[in-house]
Design a protein around this motif. Structure first.
Motif, PDB file in Angstrom:
ATOM      1  N   ASP A 248      -6.833   0.449  -1.664  1.00 41.15           N
ATOM      2  CA  ASP A 248      -6.045   0.326  -0.439  1.00 41.15           C
ATOM      3  C   ASP A 248      -5.340   1.656  -0.153  1.00 41.15           C
ATOM      4  N   ASP A 250      -2.478   3.832   0.937  1.00 39.16           N
ATOM      5  CA  ASP A 250      -1.035   3.585   0.965  1.00 39.16           C
ATOM      6  C   ASP A 250      -0.432   3.955   2.322  1.00 39.16           C
ATOM      7  N   HIS A 251       0.431   3.057   2.821  1.00 35.00           N
ATOM      8  CA  HIS A 251       1.199   3.297   4.059  1.00 35.00           C
ATOM      9  C   HIS A 251       0.303   3.683   5.235  1.00 35.00           C
ATOM     10  N   ARG A 313      -8.623   7.790  -7.664  1.00 38.53           N
ATOM     11  CA  ARG A 313      -7.251   7.926  -7.170  1.00 38.53           C
ATOM     12  C   ARG A 313      -6.850   9.393  -7.089  1.00 38.53           C
ATOM     13  N   THR A 328      -2.608   8.869  -0.366  1.00 44.40           N
ATOM     14  CA  THR A 328      -2.761   8.274  -1.693  1.00 44.40           C
ATOM     15  C   THR A 328      -3.315   6.857  -1.552  1.00 44.40           C
ATOM     16  N   SER A 330      -3.800   2.890  -3.692  1.00 46.90           N
ATOM     17  CA  SER A 330      -3.523   1.977  -4.804  1.00 46.90           C
ATOM     18  C   SER A 330      -4.811   1.238  -5.118  1.00 46.90           C
ATOM     19  N   TYR A 354      -2.277  -5.974  -5.455  1.00 46.69           N
ATOM     20  CA  TYR A 354      -0.901  -6.249  -5.031  1.00 46.69           C
ATOM     21  C   TYR A 354       0.112  -5.860  -6.105  1.00 46.69           C
ATOM     22  N   LYS A 357       0.605  -2.182  -5.693  1.00 49.01           N
ATOM     23  CA  LYS A 357       1.442  -1.876  -4.527  1.00 49.01           C
ATOM     24  C   LYS A 357       2.905  -2.218  -4.812  1.00 49.01           C
ATOM     25  N   ARG A 361       2.935   1.871  -5.574  1.00 52.89           N
ATOM     26  CA  ARG A 361       1.762   2.475  -4.965  1.00 52.89           C
ATOM     27  C   ARG A 361       1.297   3.751  -5.702  1.00 52.89           C
ATOM     28  N   ASN A 362       0.104   4.222  -5.296  1.00 46.48           N
ATOM     29  CA  ASN A 362      -0.517   5.398  -5.909  1.00 46.48           C
ATOM     30  C   ASN A 362      -0.688   5.214  -7.410  1.00 46.48           C
TER      31      ASN A 362
END
Length: 367
Positions: A248, A250-251, A313, A328, A330, A354, A357, A361-362
């Motif tokens: 996912d 991030d942000h 990552r 970045t 997750s 989840y 996160k 995150r990251n």
């Protein structure tokens, strides 16, 4: 030859395939249809030879009629029926087409011998012209085999006709009809070959559209279902463990809100490119939806799965994303378990994501 024909013909000749993998796919797609065609056509041709043998031929002597009967009933028809049977069996396909290509050569040699025994060869000579057209259009041979076979058959007809036909005008017409049957047959074979390859490439394009995400070029959910089913079956049968990663960005909503959706799309495309370049060729990258990607990593254990997660990552974190600068991800990861369903596997990886996160995150969480 193809370059010469391309200047003459009013349509585009079939082009070569872009790579060896596509050519292998075409052969796999093409062979079953050719098997059916060859099996049916050789059976029908054998039947017609048998019927021809039983017809009264007043234009031939009794001795020649007996020769035709024996040759067709005990040699020609059995060869064709054997090819028909072998074509029906998939494992014999590699020998069927060469055998089929050699059959007209034998048939035309027989034709030349019989024609030499006839006082009146006119009712019989048509077989040769039909044979050339049969090779190209009806037989089911590939174009290369058909071209070689028809060339040899035509040469036999031309040479034998020169010795059998004493009248120069008759021989000239003989040459003309061979040229007609060869040219029409060759043209028909080229058009047929072109249409088969066009249908195949259209199907490949449609399949690609059906399983590919338009924005990123990664596979989509439709393909994920089939790959998961395949890998789950392979794991259970051969004990080849595979892992599943959900990645996912991030942000991502903040990226869209700050820089706009066009930049957000660029981030998705760049992320897919990095992930695709960083996984192994046998692994599968899927756009799960929105800003989430799935990777199916085959033949991994817990250690190698974690190593792959961290590699991906860091690849994302260390790369530049233009206006966004730094992006970045997750990652939630898990290994397949023998009692897993598809939904259970995806759910466990999703829960791991989840957790990643929620931990800031990251990072990667593997369960």
């Amino acid at each position: 030859m193809q370059k010469i024909l391309q200047h003459i013909l009013p349509f585009e000749l079939p082009k070569g395939f872009p790579d060896e993998a596509t050519y292998r796919l075409y052969k796999k797609w093409d062979e079953p249809a050719r098997q059916v065609q060859i099996s049916a056509i050789t059976f029908l041709t054998a039947l017609l030879y048998i019927i021809f043998s039983l017809l009264d031929k007043s234009w031939a002597s009794d001795q020649v009629q007996v020769l035709m009967l024996r040759l067709n009933l005990f040699v020609t028809a059995p060869i064709l029926l054997t090819i028909s049977f072998l074509a029906y069996k998939k494992r014999f396909y590699t020998i069927v087409v060469p055998a089929l290509a050699l059959f007209p050569v034998f048939s035309m040699l027989s034709h030349a011998y019989i024609a030499g025994q006839l006082g009146n060869y006119f009712p019989f000579v048509t077989e040769g012209y039909l044979a050339v057209f049969w090779i190209f259009v009806v037989s089911g041979m590939t174009f290369r085999h058909a071209l070689a076979s028809a060339s040899m058959a035509s040469s036999i007809l031309l040479v034998s006709g020169f010795y059998v036909m004493s009248d120069l005008d008759i021989y000239t017409m003989h040459v003309f009809w061979i040229f007609c049957s060869f040219s029409f047959g060759c043209l028909g074979a080229l058009m047929f070959d072109r249409s088969r390859k066009a249908v195949f490439m259209s199907q490949q394009e449609l399949h690609h559209l059906a399983v590919t995400d338009e924005l990123t070029g990664a596979f989509n959910r439709n393909h994920l279902k089939s790959v998961l089913a395949q890998e789950m079956a392979r794991d259970i049968r051969y004990d080849k463990t595979f892992g599943l990663l959900i990645i996912d960005i991030d942000h991502f909503k903040n990226i869209n809100d700050t820089f706009g959706h066009a930049v957000g799309d660029d981030v998705l495309r760049k992320t897919a490119q990095i992930l695709s370049a960083s996984i192994r060729s046998n692994d599968t990258l899927v756009r799960w939806g929105g800003e989430e990607f799935v990777v199916i990593a085959i033949e991994v254990n817990e250690t190698t799965l974690k190593h792959l997660c961290e590699k991906l990552r860091h690849k994302i974190e260390d790369d530049g994303f233009g206006a966004v600068d730094k992006v970045t991800v997750s990652i939630g990861a898990t290994l397949f378990r023998k009692d897993d369903t598809r939904d259970a596997l995806l759910s466990r990886a999703d829960k791991a994501l989840y957790q990643a996160k929620n931990k800031g995150r990251n990072i990667t969480v593997s369960v």
